[in-house]
Design a protein around this motif. Structure first.
Motif, PDB file in Angstrom:
ATOM      1  N   ILE A 230     -35.396  -5.645  10.160  1.00 56.56           N
ATOM      2  CA  ILE A 230     -33.934  -5.949   9.621  1.00 56.56           C
ATOM      3  C   ILE A 230     -33.305  -5.201  10.330  1.00 56.56           C
ATOM      4  CG2 ILE A 230     -34.160  -4.805   7.432  1.00 56.56           C
ATOM      5  CD1 ILE A 230     -32.265  -7.145   6.669  1.00 56.56           C
ATOM      6  N   VAL A 231     -33.924  -3.795  10.492  1.00 59.00           N
ATOM      7  CA  VAL A 231     -32.959  -2.923  11.091  1.00 59.00           C
ATOM      8  C   VAL A 231     -33.433  -3.356  13.043  1.00 59.00           C
ATOM      9  CG1 VAL A 231     -32.985  -0.826  12.071  1.00 59.00           C
ATOM     10  CG2 VAL A 231     -33.168  -1.011   9.503  1.00 59.00           C
ATOM     11  N   PHE A 232     -34.368  -3.551  13.379  1.00 57.07           N
ATOM     12  CA  PHE A 232     -34.560  -4.337  14.391  1.00 57.07           C
ATOM     13  C   PHE A 232     -33.723  -5.955  15.104  1.00 57.07           C
ATOM     14  CE2 PHE A 232     -39.031  -1.510  14.488  1.00 57.07           C
ATOM     15  CZ  PHE A 232     -37.988  -0.178  14.915  1.00 57.07           C
ATOM     16  N   THR A 233     -33.710  -6.376  14.482  1.00 59.90           N
ATOM     17  CA  THR A 233     -33.088  -7.108  13.990  1.00 59.90           C
ATOM     18  C   THR A 233     -31.628  -7.394  13.725  1.00 59.90           C
ATOM     19  OG1 THR A 233     -33.804  -8.656  12.974  1.00 59.90           O
ATOM     20  CG2 THR A 233     -34.676  -8.690  13.908  1.00 59.90           C
ATOM     21  N   PHE A 239     -25.648 -10.893  18.075  1.00 56.33           N
ATOM     22  CA  PHE A 239     -24.754 -10.744  19.669  1.00 56.33           C
ATOM     23  C   PHE A 239     -25.765 -12.241  19.866  1.00 56.33           C
ATOM     24  CE2 PHE A 239     -24.752  -6.654  19.569  1.00 56.33           C
ATOM     25  CZ  PHE A 239     -23.664  -5.543  19.764  1.00 56.33           C
ATOM     26  N   LEU A 240     -26.576 -12.779  19.758  1.00 53.51           N
ATOM     27  CA  LEU A 240     -26.968 -13.827  20.274  1.00 53.51           C
ATOM     28  C   LEU A 240     -27.357 -14.807  18.702  1.00 53.51           C
ATOM     29  CD1 LEU A 240     -30.336 -12.679  21.607  1.00 53.51           C
ATOM     30  CD2 LEU A 240     -28.657 -13.352  22.697  1.00 53.51           C
ATOM     31  N   TYR A 241     -26.845 -14.864  17.700  1.00 49.07           N
ATOM     32  CA  TYR A 241     -26.685 -15.342  16.553  1.00 49.07           C
ATOM     33  C   TYR A 241     -25.279 -15.202  15.883  1.00 49.07           C
ATOM     34  CZ  TYR A 241     -31.892 -16.288  17.477  1.00 49.07           C
ATOM     35  OH  TYR A 241     -33.037 -16.797  18.381  1.00 49.07           O
ATOM     36  N   GLU A 242     -24.734 -14.784  16.523  1.00 48.73           N
ATOM     37  CA  GLU A 242     -23.093 -14.317  15.470  1.00 48.73           C
ATOM     38  C   GLU A 242     -23.502 -14.429  14.101  1.00 48.73           C
ATOM     39  OE1 GLU A 242     -21.148 -18.318  16.483  1.00 48.73           O
ATOM     40  OE2 GLU A 242     -20.671 -17.716  18.693  1.00 48.73           O
ATOM     41  N   GLY A 243     -24.308 -13.493  13.372  1.00 48.11           N
ATOM     42  CA  GLY A 243     -24.759 -12.976  12.502  1.00 48.11           C
ATOM     43  C   GLY A 243     -25.289 -13.927  11.985  1.00 48.11           C
ATOM     44  N   ASN A 244     -25.627 -14.976  12.205  1.00 44.66           N
ATOM     45  CA  ASN A 244     -26.404 -16.075  11.055  1.00 44.66           C
ATOM     46  C   ASN A 244     -28.006 -15.978  11.003  1.00 44.66           C
ATOM     47  OD1 ASN A 244     -27.543 -18.426   9.961  1.00 44.66           O
ATOM     48  ND2 ASN A 244     -26.408 -19.761  11.475  1.00 44.66           N
ATOM     49  N   ARG A 245     -28.611 -14.681  10.009  1.00 45.59           N
ATOM     50  CA  ARG A 245     -29.643 -14.148   9.803  1.00 45.59           C
ATOM     51  C   ARG A 245     -30.372 -15.366   9.816  1.00 45.59           C
ATOM     52  NH1 ARG A 245     -30.410 -10.213   5.046  1.00 45.59           N
ATOM     53  NH2 ARG A 245     -32.411 -10.487   5.880  1.00 45.59           N
ATOM     54  N   ASP A 246     -30.031 -16.612   9.063  1.00 47.58           N
ATOM     55  CA  ASP A 246     -30.850 -17.684   8.908  1.00 47.58           C
ATOM     56  C   ASP A 246     -31.697 -18.255  10.198  1.00 47.58           C
ATOM     57  OD1 ASP A 246     -30.645 -17.170   5.775  1.00 47.58           O
ATOM     58  OD2 ASP A 246     -29.250 -18.160   5.986  1.00 47.58           O
ATOM     59  N   MET A 248     -31.477 -17.318  13.046  1.00 51.01           N
ATOM     60  CA  MET A 248     -32.408 -16.231  14.141  1.00 51.01           C
ATOM     61  C   MET A 248     -33.811 -16.133  12.838  1.00 51.01           C
ATOM     62  SD  MET A 248     -32.829 -11.676  14.170  1.00 51.01           S
ATOM     63  CE  MET A 248     -33.408 -11.582  12.689  1.00 51.01           C
ATOM     64  N   PHE A 249     -34.192 -16.307  11.509  1.00 47.41           N
ATOM     65  CA  PHE A 249     -35.157 -16.172  11.199  1.00 47.41           C
ATOM     66  C   PHE A 249     -35.919 -17.494  11.477  1.00 47.41           C
ATOM     67  CE2 PHE A 249     -34.381 -12.687   8.188  1.00 47.41           C
ATOM     68  CZ  PHE A 249     -34.048 -11.659   8.922  1.00 47.41           C
ATOM     69  N   ALA A 250     -35.431 -18.518  11.584  1.00 49.89           N
ATOM     70  CA  ALA A 250     -35.478 -19.987  11.720  1.00 49.89           C
ATOM     71  C   ALA A 250     -36.279 -19.784  13.193  1.00 49.89           C
ATOM     72  CB  ALA A 250     -34.603 -21.140  11.478  1.00 49.89           C
ATOM     73  N   ASP A 251     -36.196 -20.014  13.590  1.00 52.61           N
ATOM     74  CA  ASP A 251     -36.794 -19.504  15.152  1.00 52.61           C
ATOM     75  C   ASP A 251     -37.444 -18.114  15.691  1.00 52.61           C
ATOM     76  OD1 ASP A 251     -34.585 -21.267  16.592  1.00 52.61           O
ATOM     77  OD2 ASP A 251     -33.003 -19.744  17.292  1.00 52.61           O
ATOM     78  N   MET A 252     -37.711 -17.569  14.290  1.00 55.20           N
ATOM     79  CA  MET A 252     -39.208 -16.560  14.630  1.00 55.20           C
ATOM     80  C   MET A 252     -39.997 -17.370  13.492  1.00 55.20           C
ATOM     81  SD  MET A 252     -37.384 -13.140  14.281  1.00 55.20           S
ATOM     82  CE  MET A 252     -38.875 -12.043  13.739  1.00 55.20           C
ATOM     83  N   GLY A 253     -39.600 -17.954  12.548  1.00 54.68           N
ATOM     84  CA  GLY A 253     -40.681 -18.855  11.680  1.00 54.68           C
ATOM     85  C   GLY A 253     -41.081 -18.368  10.921  1.00 54.68           C
TER      86      GLY A 253
END
Length: 533
Positions: A230-233, A239-246, A248-253
């Motif tokens: 969570i710290v690394f991501t 910057f790439l997902y405008e703060g949308n963690r969901d 980002m995690f969707a793209d990561m599977g």
């Protein structure tokens, strides 16, 4: 390398190593034993290795029994299939048909904030049909596994502590390689055990550090990834997902299974989960099922999700998932384990397998174990180098006393893990079933008392000598305790093919022989020096 860079790398390596040394020792020592988690659990419970297939597990009988006791209608249910025993993890969530339309929206808002307490989780023995809570079925293998990432510390502090230790360890590895780069090959072949103490520690530290370098690098990276991803991501999320963690995690599977709306209409036709499992296994070649989930049980919207992975002998990475609609029998989504995996799937699977060493048999686990224990020695030798380098006349007396006390405490805490780990093996066998509370109290209180005793002695030689001797004696007693309590002596386990039981007994015998020989050599060398003086 110029002197300025050398000094920077040297101090970075030293400071980072000293800062995390004791914690890192615990991680490697407990983690080395946790490679044999399944074998330890079977040894403790005196059960045999069982490679269950879905045909061996009575899913429908379990569901019918749970339905009579708990009324499963509308619940989400998951079965976590065991790897080498009959213990099935069963989890089911709260009922959905009790949610009124008025508070449905509020329930959806609160869904993200739910914790494990909202679900019921228990362990079911597929052979005896007995159930137990996680606490009651807590095993020694689980304890050592969770100790290696400090899970006993309240979440998430223990996880994050282990992650940051792994991350700092990565700095220590990189700076250590840079320090020895010019002489990395020549120093590898140099080992002078009969030279002065500092030379002995330095040679051992360098040689074993280089041998275990790939292993240590893998564990530094994967450990940090698992514990503090969570710290690394965070920068990527910002910057790439405008703060949308969901997103980002969707793209990561890493997204949760797709939620299908609950209709609150009972399922009309007869339901048998075995039909879907047989259909899945017929379509998935060279693969094994790892998890079965049911969503909206007994409702028209009910789905069955089967997850699995490809066999290691066929392919290193490959996960599969299929979702069935129970009412129609249609497949809503499917990805076979043998299909080409996405980049994120390969990375996740590879990191997991490299960290846990579960992609091979006993030979791979033994290799991981040996390099893990060698890493413990690298840590100890690094601390001893640090102490000897500061035991000089030009160092103020107060600083030298402080350094000696610091290393004395460090060695007492770290080295006492060996006899306590051997002793807990005996304890869980004698007091089986032990449970979490017993294991916690016995191990941590015993570890504390033994550490305090060795700290009070204020002698690093005595600390090393006594822990080697105690660990050896307790280690020899492990197979004896097993034989007395279960009648499965070494030769009986060998004759009957009880591989897991035999392996753990032999493991402790071999470890005990090696450490006892080390104790003998250490005592003789100390006596020789005393006579010379």
């Amino acid at each position: 390398m110029n002197n300025r860079n050398y000094n920077i790398f040297f101090h970075t390596h030293t400071i980072s190593g000293i800062f995390i040394s004791a914690l890192l020792y615990v991680i490697f020592f407990a983690g080395s034993f946790s490679f044999f988690k399944s074998e330890i659990n079977n040894w403790e419970a005196n059960t045999l290795e069982v490679k269950n297939s879905t045909q061996d597990i009575r899913f429908q009988s379990i569901l019918d029994s749970l339905n009579r006791e708990q009324d499963l209608f509308s619940r989400d249910i998951s079965f976590y299939l065991p790897e080498k025993n009959n213990k099935i993890g069963v989890q089911f969530g709260p009922k959905k048909d009790t949610i009124s339309a008025a508070n449905a929206d509020q329930q959806k808002k609160e869904k993200k904030g739910r914790r494990r307490g909202d679900s019921t989780f228990f362990i079911l023995d597929n052979q005896t049909n007995k159930t137990s809570t996680y606490m009651d079925s807590y095993s020694l293998g689980e304890f050592l596994y969770r100790l290696h990432f400090f899970a006993q510390i309240p979440y998430p502090y223990g996880y994050h502590l282990a992650g940051f230790v792994s991350f700092i360890f990565l700095f220590a590895i990189i700076t250590g390689v840079l320090l020895h780069w010019n002489k990395i090959v020549s120093n590898f072949y140099i080992f002078r055990p009969w030279s002065k103490l500092k030379t002995l520690w330095t040679d051992a530290h360098t040689a074993l550090g280089i041998i275990g370098l790939p292993y240590q690098f893998i564990f530094a990276v994967t450990g940090a990834y698992f514990m503090i991803n969570i710290v690394f991501t965070a920068p990527v999320t910002q910057f790439l997902y405008e703060g949308n963690r969901d997103a980002m995690f969707a793209d990561m599977g890493y997204t949760d299974p797709k939620a299908y709306p609950f209709e609150n209409t009972p399922l009309g036709n007869e339901f048998n989960i075995v039909t879907f499992l047989e259909k899945t296994e017929a379509n998935w070649s060279n693969s094994k099922v790892t998890r079965v989930s049911l969503q909206n049980y007994g409702d028209q919207s009910m789905t069955v999700t089967v997850e699995g992975q490809v066999n290691n002998s066929t392919k290193l990475t490959g996960n599969g998932k299929v979702v069935y609609q129970v009412n129609t029998g249609k497949i809503l989504e499917e990805k076979k384990p043998m299909d080409d995996a996405t980049y994120s799937d390969v990375v996740k699977s590879l990191l997991y397998k490299l960290h846990f060493g579960n992609y091979g048999g006993y030979a791979l686990k033994i290799m991981y174990f040996l390099v893990g224990i060698a890493s413990c020695f690298v840590i100890i030798s690094g601390v001893m180098i640090w102490l000897i380098a500061r035991d000089r006349k030009n160092i103020p007396v107060k600083k030298r006393i402080f350094n000696e006390w610091l290393v004395n405490i460090y060695l007492a805490v770290c080295l006492s893990m060996y006899p306590m780990t051997a002793l807990i093996f005996i304890a869980v066998k004698v007091y089986h079933p032990a449970g979490q509370d017993f294991i916690y109290r016995f191990y941590f209180i015993g570890w504390l008392l033994l550490s305090l005793y060795l700290i009070v002695r204020k002698n690093n030689y005595i600390t090393t000598r006594d822990t080697l001797l105690l660990g050896s004696v307790f280690g020899f007693l492990v197979p004896i305790a097993n034989g007395i309590m279960t009648d499965n002596w070494l030769w009986i386990s060998y004759i009957k093919g009880y591989n897991d039981l035999l392996f753990i007994d032999l493991l402790w015998l071999v470890i005990s022989v090696i450490t006892f020989i080390s104790w003998l050599l250490m005592v003789r060398k100390h006596k020789t020096k005393s006579l010379i003086k």
